[in-house]
Design a protein around this motif. Structure first.
Motif, short mmCIF file in Angstrom:
data_model
loop_
_atom_site.label_atom_id
_atom_site.label_comp_id
_atom_site.label_asym_id
_atom_site.label_seq_id
_atom_site.Cartn_x
_atom_site.Cartn_y
_atom_site.Cartn_z
N PRO A 3 -0.07 2.13 -6.11
CA PRO A 3 -0.58 1.18 -7.10
C PRO A 3 0.38 1.00 -8.26
CG PRO A 3 -1.71 3.27 -7.32
CD PRO A 3 -0.85 3.39 -6.11
N HIS B 134 0.80 0.24 -12.27
CA HIS B 134 0.05 0.42 -13.53
C HIS B 134 0.86 -0.17 -14.69
CE1 HIS B 134 -2.79 3.03 -11.48
NE2 HIS B 134 -1.80 3.77 -11.04
N LYS C 153 -9.21 -4.80 3.64
CA LYS C 153 -10.54 -4.35 3.20
C LYS C 153 -10.60 -2.85 2.93
CE LYS C 153 -13.73 -4.45 6.51
NZ LYS C 153 -14.54 -4.92 7.66
N TYR C 154 -9.73 -2.08 3.59
CA TYR C 154 -9.75 -0.63 3.39
C TYR C 154 -8.62 -0.15 2.47
CZ TYR C 154 -13.02 -0.85 7.29
OH TYR C 154 -14.09 -1.16 8.10
N LEU C 155 -7.99 -1.08 1.79
CA LEU C 155 -6.92 -0.75 0.84
C LEU C 155 -7.39 -1.07 -0.58
CD1 LEU C 155 -3.91 -2.39 2.75
CD2 LEU C 155 -4.58 0.02 2.78
N SER C 156 -6.77 -0.45 -1.55
CA SER C 156 -7.17 -0.68 -2.94
C SER C 156 -6.30 -1.74 -3.61
CB SER C 156 -7.08 0.64 -3.73
OG SER C 156 -5.75 1.14 -3.67
N LEU C 157 -6.02 -2.81 -2.87
CA LEU C 157 -5.22 -3.91 -3.39
C LEU C 157 -6.13 -5.09 -3.76
CD1 LEU C 157 -2.32 -3.81 -0.76
CD2 LEU C 157 -2.20 -3.02 -3.12
N LYS C 158 -5.76 -5.80 -4.81
CA LYS C 158 -6.55 -6.95 -5.24
C LYS C 158 -5.78 -8.23 -4.98
CE LYS C 158 -9.09 -7.04 -8.83
NZ LYS C 158 -9.60 -7.04 -10.23
N ALA D 272 0.83 -1.21 0.00
CA ALA D 272 0.00 0.00 0.00
C ALA D 272 0.87 1.26 0.00
CB ALA D 272 -0.93 -0.01 1.21
N ARG E 274 -1.80 -3.24 -13.22
CA ARG E 274 -1.74 -4.03 -11.99
C ARG E 274 -1.03 -5.36 -12.27
NH1 ARG E 274 -5.14 -3.54 -7.41
NH2 ARG E 274 -6.56 -2.20 -8.60
N ARG F 154 -7.85 -10.51 2.41
CA ARG F 154 -9.03 -9.68 2.13
C ARG F 154 -9.56 -9.02 3.40
NH1 ARG F 154 -12.92 -12.73 0.95
NH2 ARG F 154 -11.94 -14.77 0.65
N ASP G 186 -2.67 -7.94 -7.34
CA ASP G 186 -1.50 -7.48 -6.59
C ASP G 186 -0.88 -8.61 -5.77
OD1 ASP G 186 -1.52 -4.43 -6.98
OD2 ASP G 186 -3.58 -4.83 -6.32
#
Length: 434
Positions: free
Chosen positions: A68, A70, A98-103, A64, A72, A94, A125
């Motif tokens: 990110p 680019h 949950k509050y991060l923009s990671l997949k 994080a 991904r 997960r 990610d």
């Protein structure tokens, strides 16, 4: 110490609070700062010590903070030995992320490839995988590991027990040489040390529990019983003590199935999980067991790896393992995170040698308690134990094993050096997966 003291950011602290955790476990308080600082890590931690959060939390923090990618790409790879453990680890990713923009994505054998391929193509990610399916998809050009900067090998001792050393070497060969690597193992055998030398560069070493120790929160006892009365005794114990959420271990898949049939016939809800069960059947059994609607879950050693249930009260060794280290792994399912648990072993005369090996390993005698009405025959003679195509001699002084017959090369199952069948559903198998 609190999680705030470990250098984690607000989104992670919020997710940790949502999950109901307030203080880190010993492995977390040592591993999290070590991973955040950088450098490789060799960590010895028993099952149930909170080790999964010990590596998922700092990996999430570092990814994080790096921002990110680019497009991904896979920046973290977590390798686990079994489907269940892979699913459990990815669920933790997960929950805490949950509050991060990671997949994140989990991939394993026994299910269709196409949904996994679609998810990979959309970008991931963090990838959690079993070795066989990972290598299958890499060979097909669907997994790109060139950008991996964090690699975790979880349950490394079980990986080796299951015969995955060659697959691990193949994975290492396709990973970038410059990365942060973490190896977690319940034991530090010579094989684990050799693997660590190959994988890790000047690692920090953390060992939070005495090697091959059993948790002090687990009450252990042995019930001596004749071999043909074990099922009856297990039923008696469950009903007499009104046990719920009982995890029962057998050596073989067919033994697990027969025990489930017996328990069902006597009004005790039970299901089995092992390598011959479909993924949907295994998922359903685990879900019902965790929810408390299923009273008994019967498992083989390999299938049970990755079962993570808070406050699991009872583990029963219906049959003792012939590898003493597996006893430590089995009973580590209970007595977690300071909660009390009970581990009961039903031992017949055939297994007294196995019991002596276990007591030698854990450096303590296990108390014997004969259940009234189930007194074993004092004149009973030990008999050899059939384990697939091998015959085990578990009587005191009769160590070792021998082949029961000479299987043809085609029918012989791959096995590791101690006779444990290697699990087939997570090794590369081109014809099976398509």
């Amino acid at each position: 110490m609190s999680f705030e003291d470990l250098g984690l950011s607000a989104p992670l602290l919020r997710a940790i609070a949502d999950a109901g955790y307030t203080a880190p476990t010993p492995i977390q308080s040592q591993a999290i700062p070590a991973v955040l600082t950088g450098g490789d890590l060799l960590a010895g931690a028993q099952t149930g010590t909170g080790k999964t959060a010990g590596f998922t939390l700092p990996l999430l923090e570092k990814l994080a903070s790096a921002g990110p990618a680019h497009p991904r790409v896979i920046r973290a790879l977590i390798l686990t030995p079994t489907r269940e453990l892979a699913a459990q680890v990815e669920e933790s990713v997960r929950v805490y992320g949950k509050y991060l923009s990671l997949k994140s994505l989990v991939i394993f054998g026994g299910v269709g490839m196409n949904p996994q391929i679609d998810a990979l193509r959309r970008g991931v990610d963090i990838l959690v995988a079993t070795p066989g399916r990972l290598l299958d998809l890499h060979q097909q050009g669907e997994v790109n590991l060139r950008h991996v900067s964090f690699f975790v090998l979880d349950e490394a001792d079980r990986m080796l027990d299951m015969g995955f050393i060659h697959d691990i070497r193949k994975v290492l060969a396709i990973l970038p040489p410059e990365k942060q690597s973490l190896l977690f193992s319940a034991t530090f055998s010579d094989e684990i040390k050799a693997l660590a030398e190959r994988l890790l560069k000047s690692p920090r070493i953390i060992e939070v529990a005495r090697r091959n120790a059993t948790a002090d929160t687990i009450a252990q006892k042995v019930h001596p019983v004749d071999r043909d009365r074990k099922r009856e005794l297990l039923t008696h114990l469950i009903e007499r003590h009104d046990w719920h959420q009982v995890l029962v271990f057998t050596r073989m898949k067919h033994g697990a199935n027969r025990l489930v049939e017996y328990l069902d016939k006597h009004g005790i809800s039970a299901m089995a999980i092992h390598g011959n069960k479909s993924q949907s059947a295994r998922t359903r059994a685990l879900s019902e067991f965790k929810a408390g609607t299923l009273r008994v879950l019967v498992a083989t050693d390999i299938a049970a790896r990755g079962i993570d249930i808070d406050q699991l009260p009872h583990v029963v060794n219906f049959e003792l393992p012939n590898v003493p280290e597996d006893y430590v792994h089995r009973i580590g399912r209970t007595g977690r995170a300071g909660a009390e648990g009970e581990a009961v072993s039903l031992v017949c005369v055939d297994e007294e040698g196995f019991l002596a090996d276990i007591e030698r390993l854990i450096k303590r005698p296990l108390p014997r308690e004969v259940v009234p009405g189930f007194e074993p025959d004092p004149h009973a003679k030990a008999e050899p134990i059939q384990l697939g195509r091998r015959v085990l001699h578990g009587a005191p002084g009769a160590r070792g094993s021998e082949p029961a017959r000479s299987p043809s090369p085609r029918s012989a199952a791959p096995r590791n050096g101690r006779g444990t069948p290697r699990k087939a559903d997570d090794r590369p198998a081109r014809s099976r997966s398509r």
